[in-house]
Write a protein that holds these residues in place. Structure first.
Motif, PDB file in Angstrom:
ATOM      1  N   LEU A 298      89.488 -29.782 -51.235  1.00  0.00           N
ATOM      2  CA  LEU A 298      87.916 -29.985 -52.291  1.00  0.00           C
ATOM      3  C   LEU A 298      86.656 -30.182 -50.574  1.00  0.00           C
ATOM      4  O   LEU A 298      87.035 -30.774 -50.133  1.00  0.00           O
ATOM      5  CB  LEU A 298      87.743 -30.915 -52.840  1.00  0.00           C
ATOM      6  CG  LEU A 298      86.572 -30.512 -53.238  1.00  0.00           C
ATOM      7  CD1 LEU A 298      86.892 -29.015 -54.676  1.00  0.00           C
ATOM      8  CD2 LEU A 298      86.054 -31.275 -54.212  1.00  0.00           C
TER       9      LEU A 298
ATOM     10  N   GLY B 230      92.563 -35.404 -66.958  1.00  0.00           N
ATOM     11  CA  GLY B 230      92.583 -33.990 -67.034  1.00  0.00           C
ATOM     12  C   GLY B 230      93.344 -33.325 -67.530  1.00  0.00           C
ATOM     13  O   GLY B 230      94.440 -32.374 -67.123  1.00  0.00           O
TER      14      GLY B 230
ATOM     15  N   PHE C 203      89.567 -36.387 -58.373  1.00  0.00           N
ATOM     16  CA  PHE C 203      90.988 -34.986 -58.427  1.00  0.00           C
ATOM     17  C   PHE C 203      91.977 -35.941 -57.945  1.00  0.00           C
ATOM     18  O   PHE C 203      92.822 -35.751 -58.534  1.00  0.00           O
ATOM     19  CB  PHE C 203      90.648 -33.538 -57.281  1.00  0.00           C
ATOM     20  CG  PHE C 203      89.648 -32.156 -58.715  1.00  0.00           C
ATOM     21  CD1 PHE C 203      90.070 -31.911 -59.160  1.00  0.00           C
ATOM     22  CD2 PHE C 203      88.710 -32.667 -57.396  1.00  0.00           C
ATOM     23  CE1 PHE C 203      89.347 -31.181 -60.565  1.00  0.00           C
ATOM     24  CE2 PHE C 203      87.943 -30.813 -58.430  1.00  0.00           C
ATOM     25  CZ  PHE C 203      88.500 -30.977 -59.441  1.00  0.00           C
ATOM     26  N   ASP C 204      91.938 -36.146 -57.098  1.00  0.00           N
ATOM     27  CA  ASP C 204      92.864 -37.431 -56.665  1.00  0.00           C
ATOM     28  C   ASP C 204      93.285 -38.822 -57.934  1.00  0.00           C
ATOM     29  O   ASP C 204      94.157 -38.969 -57.401  1.00  0.00           O
ATOM     30  CB  ASP C 204      92.108 -38.311 -54.797  1.00  0.00           C
ATOM     31  CG  ASP C 204      92.046 -37.602 -53.729  1.00  0.00           C
ATOM     32  OD1 ASP C 204      93.153 -36.064 -53.808  1.00  0.00           O
ATOM     33  OD2 ASP C 204      91.824 -37.733 -52.361  1.00  0.00           O
TER      34      ASP C 204
ATOM     35  N   LEU D 148      88.123 -26.092 -54.661  1.00  0.00           N
ATOM     36  CA  LEU D 148      89.604 -26.969 -54.418  1.00  0.00           C
ATOM     37  C   LEU D 148      90.683 -25.802 -54.148  1.00  0.00           C
ATOM     38  O   LEU D 148      90.973 -25.406 -55.028  1.00  0.00           O
ATOM     39  CB  LEU D 148      89.913 -27.411 -55.819  1.00  0.00           C
ATOM     40  CG  LEU D 148      91.170 -28.906 -56.109  1.00  0.00           C
ATOM     41  CD1 LEU D 148      90.916 -29.869 -54.425  1.00  0.00           C
ATOM     42  CD2 LEU D 148      91.423 -29.055 -57.121  1.00  0.00           C
TER      43      LEU D 148
ATOM     44  N   LYS E  10      94.682 -24.482 -51.331  1.00  0.00           N
ATOM     45  CA  LYS E  10      95.684 -25.150 -50.991  1.00  0.00           C
ATOM     46  C   LYS E  10      95.053 -24.981 -49.696  1.00  0.00           C
ATOM     47  O   LYS E  10      94.372 -23.758 -49.173  1.00  0.00           O
ATOM     48  CB  LYS E  10      96.673 -24.379 -51.100  1.00  0.00           C
ATOM     49  CG  LYS E  10      98.052 -24.728 -50.398  1.00  0.00           C
ATOM     50  CD  LYS E  10      99.481 -24.002 -50.687  1.00  0.00           C
ATOM     51  CE  LYS E  10     100.410 -24.554 -50.267  1.00  0.00           C
ATOM     52  NZ  LYS E  10     100.709 -25.773 -51.090  1.00  0.00           N
TER      53      LYS E  10
ATOM     54  N   LEU F  83      96.247 -30.205 -51.217  1.00  0.00           N
ATOM     55  CA  LEU F  83      95.061 -29.186 -52.034  1.00  0.00           C
ATOM     56  C   LEU F  83      93.706 -30.161 -51.191  1.00  0.00           C
ATOM     57  O   LEU F  83      93.949 -30.897 -50.967  1.00  0.00           O
ATOM     58  CB  LEU F  83      95.176 -29.485 -53.826  1.00  0.00           C
ATOM     59  CG  LEU F  83      95.970 -29.350 -53.910  1.00  0.00           C
ATOM     60  CD1 LEU F  83      95.660 -28.919 -56.065  1.00  0.00           C
ATOM     61  CD2 LEU F  83      95.367 -27.119 -54.249  1.00  0.00           C
TER      62      LEU F  83
ATOM     63  N   CYS G 238      92.183 -21.285 -56.220  1.00  0.00           N
ATOM     64  CA  CYS G 238      90.998 -22.099 -56.321  1.00  0.00           C
ATOM     65  C   CYS G 238      91.135 -22.271 -57.474  1.00  0.00           C
ATOM     66  O   CYS G 238      90.917 -21.232 -58.547  1.00  0.00           O
ATOM     67  CB  CYS G 238      90.451 -22.029 -55.117  1.00  0.00           C
ATOM     68  SG  CYS G 238      88.863 -21.017 -54.611  1.00  0.00           S
TER      69      CYS G 238
ATOM     70  N   MET H 225      96.245 -34.790 -57.903  1.00  0.00           N
ATOM     71  CA  MET H 225      95.875 -33.936 -56.872  1.00  0.00           C
ATOM     72  C   MET H 225      96.993 -33.108 -55.982  1.00  0.00           C
ATOM     73  O   MET H 225      97.099 -34.758 -55.448  1.00  0.00           O
ATOM     74  CB  MET H 225      95.001 -34.170 -56.897  1.00  0.00           C
ATOM     75  CG  MET H 225      94.104 -32.360 -56.355  1.00  0.00           C
ATOM     76  SD  MET H 225      92.700 -32.721 -55.430  1.00  0.00           S
ATOM     77  CE  MET H 225      92.919 -33.394 -54.003  1.00  0.00           C
ATOM     78  N   ASP H 226      97.332 -32.456 -56.155  1.00  0.00           N
ATOM     79  CA  ASP H 226      98.432 -32.362 -55.095  1.00  0.00           C
ATOM     80  C   ASP H 226      98.025 -32.553 -53.469  1.00  0.00           C
ATOM     81  O   ASP H 226      97.029 -32.075 -53.359  1.00  0.00           O
ATOM     82  CB  ASP H 226      98.618 -30.892 -55.302  1.00  0.00           C
ATOM     83  CG  ASP H 226     100.200 -30.436 -54.356  1.00  0.00           C
ATOM     84  OD1 ASP H 226      99.808 -30.268 -52.944  1.00  0.00           O
ATOM     85  OD2 ASP H 226     101.068 -29.610 -54.682  1.00  0.00           O
ATOM     86  N   LYS H 227      98.878 -33.148 -52.215  1.00  0.00           N
ATOM     87  CA  LYS H 227      97.880 -33.534 -51.658  1.00  0.00           C
ATOM     88  C   LYS H 227      98.120 -32.340 -50.631  1.00  0.00           C
ATOM     89  O   LYS H 227      97.123 -32.363 -49.718  1.00  0.00           O
ATOM     90  CB  LYS H 227      99.040 -33.965 -50.879  1.00  0.00           C
ATOM     91  CG  LYS H 227      99.008 -36.362 -51.583  1.00  0.00           C
ATOM     92  CD  LYS H 227      97.691 -36.321 -51.434  1.00  0.00           C
ATOM     93  CE  LYS H 227      98.088 -37.673 -52.207  1.00  0.00           C
ATOM     94  NZ  LYS H 227      96.942 -38.084 -52.776  1.00  0.00           N
TER      95      LYS H 227
END
Length: 142
Positions: free
Chosen positions: A112, A37, A101-102, A129, A131, A110, A67, A106-108
């Motif tokens: 998808l 990433g 993404f997880d 994806l 917020k 966010l 996004c 990935m920020d929790k």
């Protein structure tokens, strides 16, 4: 697969079928290496190596102001599950992308999720994806 799709669809509501397919996608994603990433291009390349090996189309990542858009081209879902399954089968791809993404941390906040419905006769699916708006708690609502 058509027989599976017909039988599966008869077992529940679309919402439940989507949840199952999303979880199935998450489980499938664990078997694929998508771990770079460092840039959107690197991530897209990793995803497309997986899709190419499966002959499942290709992904395009597009950065927008609020996004990240994931466009999945040449989806195999209609061919695999049939036209009637296009209400719930795209959740399989959604789960795969969400897990990737997880896995990249990935920020929790966010989430998808699929944007819009079936496009290009079941060959194109768009996910975003972004917020998620926080729900006010019981005590802050008036």
């Amino acid at each position: 697969m058509a027989a599976f799709s017909t039988e599966f669809a008869s077992k529940g509501e679309v919402k439940d079928l989507r949840m199952f397919m999303h979880q199935l996608g998450r489980t499938m994603a664990a078997g694929f290496q998508v771990n770079d990433g460092s840039s959107l291009q690197s991530l897209e390349d990793c995803m497309n190596r997986v899709w190419s090996s499966l002959n499942w189309g290709w992904a395009q990542l597009i950065e927008e102001a609020d996004c990240l858009i994931v466009v999945h081209h040449a989806s195999p879902l209609k061919v695999a599950f049939g036209s009637a399954a296009l209400e719930w089968s795209p959740a399989l791809l959604e789960g795969i992308y969400a897990q990737w993404f997880d896995g990249l941390g990935m920020d929790k906040s966010l989430r998808l999720q699929q944007r819009g419905g079936v496009q290009e006769d079941g060959q194109l699916f768009i996910y975003e994806l972004k917020k998620q708006a926080e729900e006010p708690s019981y005590f802050t609502r008036r």
